[in-house]
Write a protein that holds these residues in place. Structure first.
Motif, mmCIF file in Angstrom:
data_model
loop_
_atom_site.group_PDB
_atom_site.id
_atom_site.type_symbol
_atom_site.label_atom_id
_atom_site.label_comp_id
_atom_site.label_asym_id
_atom_site.label_seq_id
_atom_site.Cartn_x
_atom_site.Cartn_y
_atom_site.Cartn_z
ATOM 1 N N GLU A 146 -21.369 87.579 -6.415
ATOM 2 C CA GLU A 146 -21.530 88.978 -6.020
ATOM 3 C C GLU A 146 -21.296 89.691 -4.655
ATOM 4 O OE1 GLU A 146 -25.401 87.596 -6.419
ATOM 5 O OE2 GLU A 146 -23.870 86.846 -6.449
ATOM 6 N N ALA A 147 -21.235 88.641 -3.465
ATOM 7 C CA ALA A 147 -20.458 90.146 -2.489
ATOM 8 C C ALA A 147 -19.046 90.198 -2.170
ATOM 9 C CB ALA A 147 -21.544 89.213 -0.855
ATOM 10 N N LEU A 148 -17.864 89.464 -2.651
ATOM 11 C CA LEU A 148 -17.124 89.944 -2.458
ATOM 12 C C LEU A 148 -16.958 90.623 -3.612
ATOM 13 C CD1 LEU A 148 -15.799 85.969 -2.843
ATOM 14 C CD2 LEU A 148 -15.890 87.458 -0.784
ATOM 15 N N ALA A 149 -15.695 91.629 -3.199
ATOM 16 C CA ALA A 149 -15.219 92.499 -3.700
ATOM 17 C C ALA A 149 -13.920 92.581 -3.245
ATOM 18 C CB ALA A 149 -15.638 93.894 -3.243
ATOM 19 N N TYR A 172 -14.797 95.044 -8.628
ATOM 20 C CA TYR A 172 -13.491 94.328 -8.750
ATOM 21 C C TYR A 172 -13.480 96.066 -9.344
ATOM 22 C CZ TYR A 172 -13.910 93.319 -13.813
ATOM 23 O OH TYR A 172 -14.242 93.041 -14.687
ATOM 24 N N ALA A 173 -12.975 96.945 -8.198
ATOM 25 C CA ALA A 173 -12.580 98.323 -8.741
ATOM 26 C C ALA A 173 -11.512 98.855 -8.540
ATOM 27 C CB ALA A 173 -13.578 98.715 -8.186
ATOM 28 N N GLY A 411 -18.800 103.321 -5.347
ATOM 29 C CA GLY A 411 -20.292 101.840 -5.464
ATOM 30 C C GLY A 411 -20.430 100.375 -4.564
ATOM 31 N N ILE A 412 -18.856 100.383 -4.235
ATOM 32 C CA ILE A 412 -18.816 99.021 -3.439
ATOM 33 C C ILE A 412 -18.767 99.064 -2.547
ATOM 34 C CG2 ILE A 412 -17.357 97.478 -2.747
ATOM 35 C CD1 ILE A 412 -15.860 97.062 -5.882
ATOM 36 N N LYS A 425 -20.106 91.579 1.593
ATOM 37 C CA LYS A 425 -19.443 90.971 2.583
ATOM 38 C C LYS A 425 -18.405 90.519 3.005
ATOM 39 C CE LYS A 425 -23.661 91.626 5.197
ATOM 40 N NZ LYS A 425 -23.135 92.550 6.280
ATOM 41 N N GLY A 426 -17.240 90.848 1.758
ATOM 42 C CA GLY A 426 -15.700 90.349 2.066
ATOM 43 C C GLY A 426 -15.403 91.305 1.073
ATOM 44 N N TRP A 427 -14.337 91.510 1.908
ATOM 45 C CA TRP A 427 -13.422 92.326 0.590
ATOM 46 C C TRP A 427 -12.121 92.317 0.936
ATOM 47 C CZ3 TRP A 427 -13.128 97.982 2.984
ATOM 48 C CH2 TRP A 427 -14.741 99.232 2.241
ATOM 49 N N LEU A 428 -11.191 91.832 -0.549
ATOM 50 C CA LEU A 428 -10.346 91.622 -0.858
ATOM 51 C C LEU A 428 -9.189 92.794 -0.910
ATOM 52 C CD1 LEU A 428 -7.076 90.377 -1.240
ATOM 53 C CD2 LEU A 428 -8.204 89.074 -2.807
ATOM 54 N N VAL A 429 -7.846 93.402 0.043
ATOM 55 C CA VAL A 429 -7.995 94.711 -0.887
ATOM 56 C C VAL A 429 -6.267 94.666 -0.866
ATOM 57 C CG1 VAL A 429 -7.448 97.586 0.209
ATOM 58 C CG2 VAL A 429 -9.598 95.764 1.180
ATOM 59 N N HIS A 430 -6.195 95.141 -2.249
ATOM 60 C CA HIS A 430 -4.716 94.751 -2.642
ATOM 61 C C HIS A 430 -4.193 96.634 -2.890
ATOM 62 C CE1 HIS A 430 -1.963 94.512 -5.994
ATOM 63 N NE2 HIS A 430 -1.268 93.923 -5.226
ATOM 64 N N GLY A 431 -2.852 96.330 -2.241
ATOM 65 C CA GLY A 431 -1.965 97.398 -2.492
ATOM 66 C C GLY A 431 -2.820 98.823 -2.614
ATOM 67 N N THR A 432 -3.908 98.753 -1.830
ATOM 68 C CA THR A 432 -4.367 100.373 -1.549
ATOM 69 C C THR A 432 -5.119 100.724 -0.727
ATOM 70 O OG1 THR A 432 -5.905 102.455 -3.018
ATOM 71 C CG2 THR A 432 -6.779 99.747 -2.890
ATOM 72 N N ASN A 433 -4.442 101.820 -0.216
ATOM 73 C CA ASN A 433 -4.566 102.148 1.381
ATOM 74 C C ASN A 433 -6.023 103.243 0.815
ATOM 75 O OD1 ASN A 433 -4.701 103.219 3.909
ATOM 76 N ND2 ASN A 433 -3.742 105.001 3.164
ATOM 77 N N LEU A 434 -7.115 102.016 1.084
ATOM 78 C CA LEU A 434 -8.515 103.265 1.485
ATOM 79 C C LEU A 434 -8.626 103.873 2.136
ATOM 80 C CD1 LEU A 434 -10.920 99.893 0.401
ATOM 81 C CD2 LEU A 434 -9.658 101.506 -1.331
#
Length: 740
Positions: A146-149, A172-173, A411-412, A425-434
């Motif tokens: 759950e520490a991965l998002a 995931y969001a 929330g994340i 502690k870990g993010w995978l960001v796909h196709g979105t410029n946060l």
């Protein structure tokens, strides 16, 4: 000093912008770049036409691509797609620009400098996967899966989500929920028992009256909806628009109500008051399908048009005029639910509830000319092993947002910053410029600093990529297979995305990344297909369809199994606790929220400060298209709209370069001032998505202003989790013309 994207020093930014302008002048082409890209030099005919669907926005219009060898010559709307009807918007026609954009990500990279510096070295896919798998494994071993998002946006996201869930994480969001449609969906679901899907099922083909609340139809270029709107107006359908700005669609209205920002709900309450007082509501529909009318009647009794006029700043007589247009057209009234509704926090869910109740009293839910009933074509999932039981996501564990439908991006981010309710502690960001899609840029950067690993998968080197530990370059949508597009229009359909050309670089599609990285993470059995064509064939076969035929046609239409409308007198059990449309929401009351819509409204800005409003351009999609060589040539920057009175008070003229600043010192610009009567006093407006600072975006960098960069004061809706982003007040001042 490395630029971390939170604040660019004014002098440094002006130097950067001046240098960029000089470089651009030195390399100026002999003719417009868009014209050069759009014209085939050899004038040869295409050797094939390939049906697919567009990825430039969530509308996912059907496309027919004309191609020769490995070049896309032109894109046109697919005639059989209900969401295209043979046409594309301006940005959709420019999709080929992404294929040839020299700034696009071309191969995997691994960070060598500090986060935010944007320094990387080239890597192979195997090495990149190894770094990610090792990092994810260490995080899972220490903190739990759950520490991965995953943050995602676009067609490739669901299979990456499948990989993350198989690995054991519930986090995931997409910004499309908390920063866009969350409050809308929750408000309608509390009322009708189901959310509003996208595209919104408004029956413009049969409507007699359209009502829009800050929906910039046309400026947002929602293709088929714009086409249907034009036909509805030509047919004589009336139009009511509530918007502080005279948007393009507001300029077409029979009644435009230039309300004070945040007071839409006051006007709706006055309409509900009139419907009940004058007994003009659809009595048969309300009696058959709703509960709570008596409570609603008592609630809206004080909310007269005069009461609403005083708060919203519009004439009571015009509020009544709009009401008469609706009553004359009912039940064929299309009250548009809106798309981007994240404005003021809890008030957004209350506004959505008020819109839903208005629809119910007009008898316009699942009725001709109002909201039609959606139906999705049944296409089975590809069979996989059973997914693991998941722990609570960050919002559930924190015990907040009792009615949220999706995990919230904020929330994340909060859990990543604070370690509560547990560390992320870990993010995978796909196709979105946060950096541009979420308010509170400082909070995003603070969260990133707490990460053990940040992986970004994208087509272009946007700002979020500058912080990545590992960068994975994705194929453009014209170069890849993607999952099926299953449409919610009046006619259910399934559409296919297939490659038109091959990527000239070492890029890969998201499905392949999910499959290959999933194998490294030990969840490869959730991706058992050999090729993506095998995956698609199995899914389509379950629906009685053939991949070979779909490759030729691009789309398969299906007959409806459910009626489009609710027949007069037809009983129906809605998916609410009462089985009825709930005008009074006991669900909200049980959680301590107002069970009927309320409107307090934000305070007026003090002198010299302005409420920051933002919107869309028909030539750009969020911040994703500003570097597209065709679209950048056509619309290279944005402007700041301001009323003549406000501009005069500041001593500013039309065209003056200005800077926009909040009270925390965040600043954006320079961008030109647009002095116009179309903007109400006390507020300013800009198109979202400009003001990029990423070093690798050579066209978009330093062009215009970024509204997100100065939105630090935002309001989180405790009901849905949505982030209201029109709570920010700013100051405006002249930009320096000279640089020391």
């Amino acid at each position: 000093m490395a630029n971390d994207g939170v604040k660019i020093a004014r002098r440094g930014f002006l130097k950067l912008a001046a240098a960029g302008a000089a470089a651009g002048a030195a390399a100026a082409p002999e003719r417009a770049e868009a014209f050069g890209l759009a014209q085939a030099k050899d004038g040869l005919a295409p050797d094939r036409e390939v049906p697919t669907y567009c990825e430039l926005c969530f509308w996912n219009c059907g496309v027919v691509a004309r191609a020769r060898k490995n070049r896309v010559l032109a894109l046109k709307g697919h005639p059989a797609y209900p969401n295209a009807n043979g046409k594309l918007c301006g940005r959709g026609q420019a999709g080929a620009g992404f294929v040839v954009d020299e700034d696009r990500l071309k191969y995997p990279m691994i960070r060598t400098g500090s986060r935010g510096e944007g320094k990387f070295r080239r890597a192979g896919w195997s090495e990149a996967y190894g770094v990610i798998a090792d990092g994810f494994s260490r995080i899972k071993a220490r903190y739990g899966a759950e520490a991965l998002a995953l943050f995602y946006h676009g067609s490739g996201g669901p299979l990456l989500r499948q990989m993350l869930v198989a690995y054991g994480s519930p986090n995931y969001a997409g910004p499309s929920y908390a920063q866009c449609k969350g409050a809308r969906n929750v408000g309608y679901k509390l009322t009708f028992g189901e959310k509003i899907v996208s595209p919104e099922p408004i029956d413009l083909e049969r409507t007699r009256c359209m009502v829009l609340f800050g929906s910039h139809l046309g400026e947002n270029a929602h293709n088929s909806q714009v086409q249907e709107f034009v036909k509805a107006r030509a047919r004589g359908a009336s139009l009511v628009v509530l918007d502080p700005r005279l948007s393009t669609v507001a300029s077409k209205a029979d009644v435009w109500l230039p309300i004070r920002p945040g007071y839409d709900t006051a006007v709706i309450l006055a309409w509900l008051h009139l419907l009940v007082k004058e007994r003009t509501y659809d009595a048969a529909f309300v009696k058959a399908h709703t509960v709570g009318l008596d409570a609603l009647a008592a609630h809206v009794a004080p909310f007269t048009p005069e009461w609403a006029a005083e708060r919203a700043g519009v004439p009571a007589a015009r509020i009544v005029d709009a009401y008469r247009l609706m009553v004359n057209a009912m039940p064929a009234v299309a009250v548009h639910p809106g798309r981007h509704t994240a404005w003021y926090g809890e008030a957004d869910t209350q506004r959505a509830r008020a819109q839903a109740i208005l629809t119910a009293l007009l008898g316009a839910w699942w009725r001709p000319g109002g909201i039609y009933r959606t139906e999705k074509m049944s296409v089975p999932d590809y069979p996989t092993p059973d997914f693991p039981d998941l722990p609570k996501n960050v919002d559930e564990a924190a015990g907040r947002f009792p009615f949220e439908e999706e995990v919230t991006t904020n929330g994340i981010r909060d859990a990543t910053r604070t370690g509560k309710p547990y560390p992320v502690k870990g993010w995978l960001v796909h196709g979105t410029n946060l950096i541009q899609s979420m308010p509170g840029v400082r909070e995003t950067v603070d969260a990133i600093r707490n990460l053990d690993l940040l992986v970004v998968c994208d087509v272009l080197p946007t700002e979020i990529t500058q912080y990545a530990d590992v960068l994975l370059p994705e194929d453009t949508y014209l170069e890849r297979w993607d999952d099926l597009s299953i449409g919610f229009t009046k006619t259910p359909y399934v559409g296919l995305r297939q490659p038109v050309v091959q990527s000239p670089h070492d890029t890969r599609p998201a499905w392949r990344i999910a499959k290959e990285l999933g194998a490294r993470l030990g969840v490869g059995d959730f991706f058992p297909w050999a090729t993506f064509e095998d995956y698609l064939s199995v899914r389509l076969a379950g629906a009685g369809l053939s991949l070979d035929q779909l490759r030729k046609d691009g789309i398969a239409l299906a007959p409806r199994k459910t009626p489009l409308y609710l027949a007069d007198g037809e009983p129906f059990h809605f998916h609410t606790p009462s089985g009825k449309i709930e005008l009074h929401s006991q669900q909200l009351a049980d959680k301590g929220f107002a069970p009927l819509p309320t409107c307090e409204g934000p305070p007026l800005p003090p002198a010299g400060r302005f409420r920051l409003l933002y919107g869309r351009s028909p030539l750009h999609t969020f911040g994703r298209t500003q570097n597209n060589p065709i679209l950048a040539d056509l619309e290279p920057t944005n402007a700041l709209w301001m009323s003549p009175a406000d501009a005069a008070a500041l001593g500013l003229e039309d065209g003056t370069p200005v800077l926009v600043q909040n009270d925390k010192g965040s600043e954006t610009g320079p961008l030109p001032l647009k002095v116009t009567d179309r903007q109400a006093d006390g507020a300013v407006y800009m198109v979202h998505g400009f003001g990029h600072w990423s070093r690798r975006l050579h066209r978009a960098r330093g062009q215009g202003g970024d509204d997100t960069a100065v939105i630090d004061d935002y309001a989180v809706d405790p009901i849905s989790g949505s982030t209201g982003m029109r709570t920010q007040l700013v100051t405006v001042r002249r930009a320096e013309r000279t640089v020391a």
